[in-house]
Design a protein around this motif. Structure first.
Motif, PDB file in Angstrom:
ATOM      1  N   HIS A 108       0.829  -1.217   0.000  1.00 59.29           N
ATOM      2  CA  HIS A 108       0.000   0.000   0.000  1.00 59.29           C
ATOM      3  C   HIS A 108       0.859   1.261   0.000  1.00 59.29           C
ATOM      4  N   GLN A 109       2.040   1.205   0.640  1.00 59.32           N
ATOM      5  CA  GLN A 109       3.003   2.312   0.547  1.00 59.32           C
ATOM      6  C   GLN A 109       4.354   1.782   0.992  1.00 59.32           C
ATOM      7  N   GLY A 110       5.328   2.679   1.187  1.00 59.01           N
ATOM      8  CA  GLY A 110       6.699   2.234   1.444  1.00 59.01           C
ATOM      9  C   GLY A 110       6.844   1.352   2.667  1.00 59.01           C
ATOM     10  N   ARG A 111       6.216   1.749   3.763  1.00 64.10           N
ATOM     11  CA  ARG A 111       6.429   1.000   5.010  1.00 64.10           C
ATOM     12  C   ARG A 111       5.849  -0.399   4.953  1.00 64.10           C
ATOM     13  N   GLY A 112       4.879  -0.622   4.077  1.00 64.95           N
ATOM     14  CA  GLY A 112       4.365  -1.983   3.876  1.00 64.95           C
ATOM     15  C   GLY A 112       5.473  -2.872   3.321  1.00 64.95           C
ATOM     16  N   ASP A 225      16.651   1.651  -0.699  1.00 63.06           N
ATOM     17  CA  ASP A 225      15.430   2.427  -0.457  1.00 63.06           C
ATOM     18  C   ASP A 225      15.313   3.335  -1.674  1.00 63.06           C
ATOM     19  N   ALA A 226      14.486   2.903  -2.621  1.00 61.67           N
ATOM     20  CA  ALA A 226      14.432   3.550  -3.942  1.00 61.67           C
ATOM     21  C   ALA A 226      13.443   4.705  -4.004  1.00 61.67           C
ATOM     22  N   THR A 227      12.965   5.128  -2.844  1.00 61.86           N
ATOM     23  CA  THR A 227      11.931   6.162  -2.778  1.00 61.86           C
ATOM     24  C   THR A 227      12.229   7.385  -3.658  1.00 61.86           C
ATOM     25  N   ARG A 228      13.492   7.837  -3.624  1.00 60.69           N
ATOM     26  CA  ARG A 228      13.865   8.996  -4.452  1.00 60.69           C
ATOM     27  C   ARG A 228      15.082   8.669  -5.321  1.00 60.69           C
ATOM     28  N   ALA A 229      15.113   7.468  -5.842  1.00 56.72           N
ATOM     29  CA  ALA A 229      16.257   7.034  -6.645  1.00 56.72           C
ATOM     30  C   ALA A 229      16.336   7.781  -7.979  1.00 56.72           C
ATOM     31  N   VAL A 230      15.206   8.258  -8.489  1.00 55.51           N
ATOM     32  CA  VAL A 230      15.268   9.024  -9.748  1.00 55.51           C
ATOM     33  C   VAL A 230      15.866  10.409  -9.472  1.00 55.51           C
ATOM     34  N   GLU A 231      15.478  11.010  -8.356  1.00 49.64           N
ATOM     35  CA  GLU A 231      16.113  12.287  -7.979  1.00 49.64           C
ATOM     36  C   GLU A 231      17.617  12.067  -7.779  1.00 49.64           C
ATOM     37  N   ASN A 232      17.973  10.942  -7.204  1.00 49.57           N
ATOM     38  CA  ASN A 232      19.398  10.613  -7.036  1.00 49.57           C
ATOM     39  C   ASN A 232      20.099  10.542  -8.398  1.00 49.57           C
ATOM     40  N   ALA A 233      19.430   9.950  -9.360  1.00 50.18           N
ATOM     41  CA  ALA A 233      20.014   9.815 -10.703  1.00 50.18           C
ATOM     42  C   ALA A 233      20.311  11.186 -11.314  1.00 50.18           C
ATOM     43  N   PHE A 234      19.461  12.164 -11.016  1.00 46.42           N
ATOM     44  CA  PHE A 234      19.695  13.507 -11.540  1.00 46.42           C
ATOM     45  C   PHE A 234      21.040  14.061 -11.046  1.00 46.42           C
ATOM     46  N   ALA A 262      14.679  -3.769  -3.632  1.00 47.20           N
ATOM     47  CA  ALA A 262      14.395  -2.407  -3.185  1.00 47.20           C
ATOM     48  C   ALA A 262      13.042  -2.340  -2.514  1.00 47.20           C
ATOM     49  N   THR A 263      12.944  -1.418  -1.542  1.00 45.70           N
ATOM     50  CA  THR A 263      11.627  -1.021  -1.059  1.00 45.70           C
ATOM     51  C   THR A 263      11.326   0.332  -1.680  1.00 45.70           C
ATOM     52  N   MET A 264      10.058   0.557  -1.974  1.00 43.95           N
ATOM     53  CA  MET A 264       9.685   1.787  -2.674  1.00 43.95           C
ATOM     54  C   MET A 264       8.449   2.427  -2.075  1.00 43.95           C
ATOM     55  N   SER A 265       8.570   3.706  -1.745  1.00 48.37           N
ATOM     56  CA  SER A 265       7.389   4.510  -1.456  1.00 48.37           C
ATOM     57  C   SER A 265       7.064   5.260  -2.734  1.00 48.37           C
ATOM     58  N   ALA A 266       6.081   4.772  -3.471  1.00 46.57           N
ATOM     59  CA  ALA A 266       5.759   5.359  -4.769  1.00 46.57           C
ATOM     60  C   ALA A 266       5.069   6.704  -4.630  1.00 46.57           C
ATOM     61  N   LYS A 267       4.816   7.109  -3.390  1.00 43.02           N
ATOM     62  CA  LYS A 267       4.191   8.405  -3.124  1.00 43.02           C
ATOM     63  C   LYS A 267       5.160   9.561  -3.331  1.00 43.02           C
ATOM     64  N   LYS A 268       6.421   9.263  -3.597  1.00 44.69           N
ATOM     65  CA  LYS A 268       7.425  10.316  -3.766  1.00 44.69           C
ATOM     66  C   LYS A 268       7.779  10.419  -5.261  1.00 44.69           C
ATOM     67  N   ASP A 269       8.921   9.821  -5.647  1.00 45.63           N
ATOM     68  CA  ASP A 269       9.386   9.897  -7.043  1.00 45.63           C
ATOM     69  C   ASP A 269       8.304   9.601  -8.085  1.00 45.63           C
ATOM     70  N   SER A 270       7.440   8.660  -7.818  1.00 40.41           N
ATOM     71  CA  SER A 270       6.597   8.109  -8.888  1.00 40.41           C
ATOM     72  C   SER A 270       5.332   8.903  -9.173  1.00 40.41           C
ATOM     73  N   ALA A 272       2.627   9.604  -7.740  1.00 34.27           N
ATOM     74  CA  ALA A 272       1.315   9.063  -7.381  1.00 34.27           C
ATOM     75  C   ALA A 272       0.917   9.605  -6.014  1.00 34.27           C
ATOM     76  N   ASN A 273      -0.315   9.339  -5.602  1.00 33.98           N
ATOM     77  CA  ASN A 273      -0.773   9.776  -4.286  1.00 33.98           C
ATOM     78  C   ASN A 273      -0.730   8.655  -3.250  1.00 33.98           C
ATOM     79  N   ILE A 274      -0.599   7.429  -3.725  1.00 29.23           N
ATOM     80  CA  ILE A 274      -0.517   6.293  -2.815  1.00 29.23           C
ATOM     81  C   ILE A 274       0.190   5.155  -3.555  1.00 29.23           C
ATOM     82  N   GLY A 275       0.785   4.250  -2.818  1.00 28.18           N
ATOM     83  CA  GLY A 275       1.348   3.059  -3.455  1.00 28.18           C
ATOM     84  C   GLY A 275       2.771   2.765  -3.022  1.00 28.18           C
ATOM     85  N   GLY A 276       3.176   1.546  -3.267  1.00 28.20           N
ATOM     86  CA  GLY A 276       4.535   1.129  -2.955  1.00 28.20           C
ATOM     87  C   GLY A 276       4.781  -0.266  -3.483  1.00 28.20           C
ATOM     88  N   TRP A 277       6.022  -0.710  -3.369  1.00 30.08           N
ATOM     89  CA  TRP A 277       6.338  -2.064  -3.800  1.00 30.08           C
ATOM     90  C   TRP A 277       7.664  -2.508  -3.219  1.00 30.08           C
TER      91      TRP A 277
END
Ligand SMILES: *Cc1c(COP(=O)(O)O)cnc(C)c1O
Length: 467
Positions: A108-112, A225-234, A262-270, A272-277
């Motif tokens: 459901h989000q990153g902490r899940g 923790d890939a939450t902001r891995a795209v920002e990291n790539a920048f 990886a754990t992902m909080s898709a509510k950040k980089d991606s 979206a308003n909710i989600g994770g994986w």
């Protein structure tokens, strides 16, 4: 590294947003008296203020993203089947394509995802190394019996120190732990990119590569923790030799290739308003993850998300790796940070990916850490201007699991977090002016006393009184 101004670095227009606005949501500011009442009612905790009582909301970049027209269209394409929703397969394909992991457990989000990973990969008494802690991540590691050990470079603990990759792991700290306790004592390395608590600071590709080589030698796994891995790539594209001509998508894929999952909080980089994986490369671990996801989240083809959420996310992933989008995203954060720096207001340097962090200890030198300067600053900023920020200091750090003592983090920060695609440059001007106005009267401000402290993640619900 010297931070150049936006003008020097990019040219003002080159970070202009690659989109225009199609739908608007009205905001307004309530009076100072009303804000004083709201703040007291909220126990001086900005998490407890109602959103309608806020003018510009920089509490967090989590789930506060504005979606694109494509994502809204995707919402209508939700396949709300309990099992095997077509949107799950779109999501799985997007994660495989852009992040490169073989197996995907939706949550459901990153902490899940953190909960599941901690339970399947940590044995009681094992160390979990991290490049600085993150609140929910460390808590799940500890609840699973792990002992969190910080292995970030020393520079990260000094807000004023300039370093192009302040999120890097100090490999000597990892080696020392291996030498003293043996490789088997380490459950895994939790590598965050960018590092939220250090100020949104990036990890270099070289550091990830070298960490991977070290861990390979000792058979230790790395989970990102890939939450902001795209920002990291920048930041890698901007600062690291050999990456200027690579796309963010290429950089992201290479970066992830140095991890086992990886754990992902898709509510950040991606976007979206909710989600994770939870992404994994090991089939056995994936099967264990699938087993737990049905206990805590939902079936392995939705994990707590609606079909439409998964569609939004799979589209958001593709939008998040577009180079011109990310340039505007980070350009806006820098725009705000540079206004503040120009006025001599102390912030974490260099300016990070998702937020500008006010150095509350320097802002309020007369308020000792026991009186919560960063919490005070967040409360005062709301009171004076209606701008909502959040504490990232001693309140967020919580207490040591073994002794119950407070952690005393060297960083005592107030975070102005920029939601993606939500506010304009004029809003950033107002935020900067608000901080400046408060800075001008800073010596009149008094600290806080904590009067209610929850057991876990206290920063979310703690209450305070003015001293
Ligand atoms: C937000 C965040 C998480 C937790 O994700 P949630 O979606 O809030 O549960 C984990 N790590 C980092 C770095 C984060 O910023």
């Amino acid at each position: 590294m010297k931070t150049k101004t936006i003008g020097q670095q990019l040219g003002r227009s080159s970070w202009a947003e690659p989109w225009k606005i199609k739908m608007v949501e009205p905001i307004h500011m309530i009076s100072r008296n009303e804000r004083a009442v709201a703040l007291e009612k909220a126990g001086y905790n900005t998490f407890l203020i109602r959103s309608e009582e806020v003018y510009i909301d920089l509490l967090t970049d989590s789930g506060t993203n504005a979606m694109s027209d494509r994502q809204w269209a995707g919402m209508m394409m939700g396949d709300e089947a309990y099992a095997g929703s077509r949107n799950f397969y779109h999501l799985e394909e997007a994660i495989q394509e852009y992040y490169g992991y073989k197996y995907v457990v939706p949550t459901h989000q990153g902490r899940g995802a953190e909960n599941i990973l901690s339970k399947i990969a940590i044995k009681t008494g094992q160390f979990v190394c991290g490049n600085m802690y993150f609140t929910t991540t460390r808590l799940h590691q500890e609840l699973a019996g792990g002992i969190f050990t910080d292995v970030i470079i020393d520079e990260a603990h000094d807000a004023q120190k300039e370093h192009p990759f302040k999120g890097n792991v100090d490999l000597r700290k990892v080696q020392k732990l291996i030498d003293e306790h043996g490789a088997a004592s380490i459950a895994y390395i939790c590598l965050a990119a960018t590092v939220n608590m250090a100020g949104g600071q990036p990890v270099s590709m070289q550091n990830a590569r070298e960490l991977h080589a070290l861990c390979k030698k000792y058979d230790i796994r790395i989970f990102l923790d890939a939450t902001r891995a795209v920002e990291n790539a920048f930041f890698i594209q901007e600062r690291e030799e050999g990456y200027a001509d690579k796309t963010l998508a290429q950089i992201l894929k290479e970066f992830c290739s140095y991890s086992d999952g990886a754990t992902m909080s898709a509510k950040k980089d991606s976007l979206a308003n909710i989600g994770g994986w939870l992404g994994l490369n090991d089939r056995g671990l994936y099967e264990e993850g699938c087993n737990l996801v049905v206990v805590y989240e939902g079936l392995q083809t939705y994990g707590g998300m609606a079909g439409r959420d998964m569609e939004v996310l799979s589209i958001g992933i593709k939008e998040s790796v577009q180079d011109d989008y990310m340039r505007s995203r980070i350009g806006q954060v820098r725009y705000l940070g540079e206004l503040l720096m120009d006025w001599g207001i102390p912030i974490t340097r260099p300016i990070g990916g998702h937020a500008v962090f006010l150095d509350a200890q320097k802002f309020y030198p007369h308020i000792p850490q026991e009186q919560f300067p960063a919490q005070t600053l967040a409360a005062d900023l709301y009171l004076e201007s209606g701008v909502r920020s959040m504490e990232r200091g001693i309140v967020s750090a919580g207490r040591k699991k073994e002794t119950g003592e407070n952690y005393h983090p060297s960083l005592e920060l107030t975070r102005l977090t920029i939601p993606r695609r939500v506010y304009t440059q004029a809003h950033m001007d107002i935020v900067a002016e608000s901080v400046k106005n408060l800075y001008d009267v800073r010596d009149q401000k008094k600290g806080l006393k904590m009067i209610f402290e929850p057991k876990y993640l206290r920063f979310f619900q703690a209450r305070f009184e003015r001293l």
